[in-house]
Design a protein around this motif. Structure first.
Motif: not given
Length: 504
Positions: A180-209
């Motif tokens: 899930x890619x969301x603006x940097x000022x918010x976060x994304x929560x989902x199921x399982x393990x947060x495998x990774x996250x990274x930011x660029x161009x004002x957006x942060x991507x959260x990878x849940x597995x």
């Protein structure tokens, strides 16, 4: 004219036998799995083994853009098949080739691939889509909840169709990757393990597995501004808890409850067996609803659950579902007692452990305090009907049935049943009848009359019948409040059933 009889050679005869009669033509997959409560839930003709969801969500507009990749296997020769979905579809690919799609019914996405799918063939299905989930309504309501700083999806029995296309029935479980890619000022929560996250161009991507099988309604997503705490379980699994930063007076009581997740999991593991998943936690977003939900590995809790102070009992309930409901899910939605009765009984066992009222006292109190003419007794927990699927009777009369089982088979066999059922059926499905047969096998007792009396009778069991199962003997005056705040009804239809004076 005389016809000459031709006797084929052995080789020719073999060839004639080897060539089958005309093969059956591929046929459409059914638009539902035939659930008696929700006939169009799920779809026939295929199964899904994995969902890969790549999403972008803009909280300011509530716009969700997504690409869903489903790894599917045909269970018949398919000319076309359906997915359950509500948002606007841009295009569909089946094994990399453009497929024709159209809408049918309330939430059916009908897909015709470029060529038929043969039984046993594994294929990828890619769906690109967009929409504003909160504006999509079924029967006047949406399972997607807007919050002051984002959005949340957590509901039962239907929620997946508001954010990803799926085979939406608990019988077809799959693993999940949710990116899930969301603006940097918010976060994304989902199921399982947060495998990774990274930011660029004002957006942060959260990878849940999520690497263990999961029913589609148990998938969740929350975007907003959260206070996140992390830790590990006693056996080293990651715990992620998240609390909206604008919970106000409910924040501390929410933390005082959800932060006990590891302690409660340790205790429940002693009763139900090893925890079946690879991560744990919970989240409390700023939503106006009152229910909680057992979203796999990361239960959803409404702030209202903590409006009167700390409420570890609801955490006990939702975490018990990780065994009874998530790892072992309903076979059909009429089997909801196998989820809710046992999660409610876990609250009673917690009350017993905390010396705030035994399970026996609570069962006796409910039986003795509700008059025979109360509609509570007309609902059959073992088959309540879709309109009463989350009625108080499913939770509380359902829990009485479990205490009656305990009294009948004795503690040794009873706790063996509680632990073995989620072990033997791990990551699978079960019905009320399956559980009865299992309990009879473990205990060596015939239990048909017990199940009929407490789960399938539309009247209050007589005092004599109740007493034969050890119910109704406690003196009047035991307080149901000793068990903590009871689980709230949870349904996207927001079924409002009287909770017998329970707190809401």
């Amino acid at each position: 004219m005389r016809h000459r009889l031709i006797v084929p050679s052995a080789a020719a005869a073999f060839l004639m036998l080897a060539v089958p009669a005309s093969a059956a033509e591929p046929t459409p997959g059914a638009p539902g799995l035939g659930d008696s409560y929700y006939p169009e839930a799920g779809n026939g003709g295929y199964t899904v083994s994995h969902y890969d969801l790549r999403l972008a969500y803009q909280p300011k507009t509530d716009r969700l853009d997504g690409t869903a990749t489903l790894i599917t296997t045909a269970t018949q020769d398919l000319s076309r098949f359906n997915l359950d979905f509500l948002l606007d579809v841009k295009d569909v690919l089946v094994d990399g080739k453009k497929a024709f799609f159209t809408r049918t019914g309330t939430h059916e996405l009908e897909i015709t691939p470029a060529s038929p799918l043969l039984k046993g063939k594994q294929v990828s299905v890619v769906v690109r889509y967009t929409g504003i989930p909160s504006q999509v309504k079924v029967d006047g309501s949406s399972s997607w909840q807007r919050t002051p700083d984002g959005g949340v999806i957590a509901n039962e029995p239907e929620s997946a169709a508001w954010w990803f296309p799926s085979n939406d029935h608990p019988r077809d479980k799959a693993t999940f990757d949710v990116s899930v890619s969301v603006p940097d000022d918010v976060q994304a929560i989902s199921n399982g393990v947060l495998a990774s996250k990274y930011s660029k161009l004002g957006w942060t991507r959260y990878n849940w597995r999520s690497t263990k099988p999961q029913a589609t309604y148990l998938a969740t997503l929350a975007v907003g501004k959260f206070d996140i705490t992390t830790g590990t379980t006693s056996n080293g699994l990651p715990i992620v808890n998240a609390y909206s930063k604008d919970l106000g007076d409910n924040l501390d009581s929410a933390k005082a409850s959800v932060e006990r997740t590891n302690e409660i999991l340790d205790w429940e593991s002693s009763i139900f067996g090893p925890y079946p998943f690879t991560a744990a936690g919970g989240y409390v977003p700023n939503v106006p609803t009152h229910y909680a939900l057992e979203t796999q590995t990361r239960p959803f809790y409404s702030p209202a659950q903590f409006a009167d102070g700390a409420n570890p009992s609801v955490v006990v309930h939702e975490l018990a579902h990780q065994w009874y409901g998530d790892s072992v899910s309903v076979k059909n939605w009429r089997d909801i007692w196998v989820n809710e009765g046992f999660a409610s009984y876990a609250q009673w066992l917690w009350s017993e452990k905390e010396k705030e009222g035994t399970a026996q006292q609570l069962a006796d109190y409910i039986y003795t305090s509700i008059p025979a003419d109360n509609a509570f007794w007309t609902v059959k927990p073992g088959d309540p009907g879709p309109e009463n699927q989350f009625h108080a009777a499913v939770y509380n009369r359902g829990a009485i049935a479990i205490q009656a089982l305990r009294n009948t088979v004795g503690d040794k066999a009873f706790f063996e049943i509680l632990k073995k059922w989620p072990t033997v059926n791990k990551y699978g499905n079960g019905s009320v009848q399956d559980f009865q047969a299992f309990a009879e096998k473990v205990s060596g007792r015939k239990l048909q009359k017990l199940f009929d009396t407490w789960l399938f009778t539309t009247s209050k069991p007589s005092a004599a019948d109740a007493a034969s199962y050890g119910i109704g003997k406690a003196p009047a005056g035991a307080s149901l409040r000793a068990a903590g705040k009871p689980a709230q009804p949870k349904s996207w239809k927001q079924i409002q059933s009287a909770q017998l004076g329970h707190e809401h």
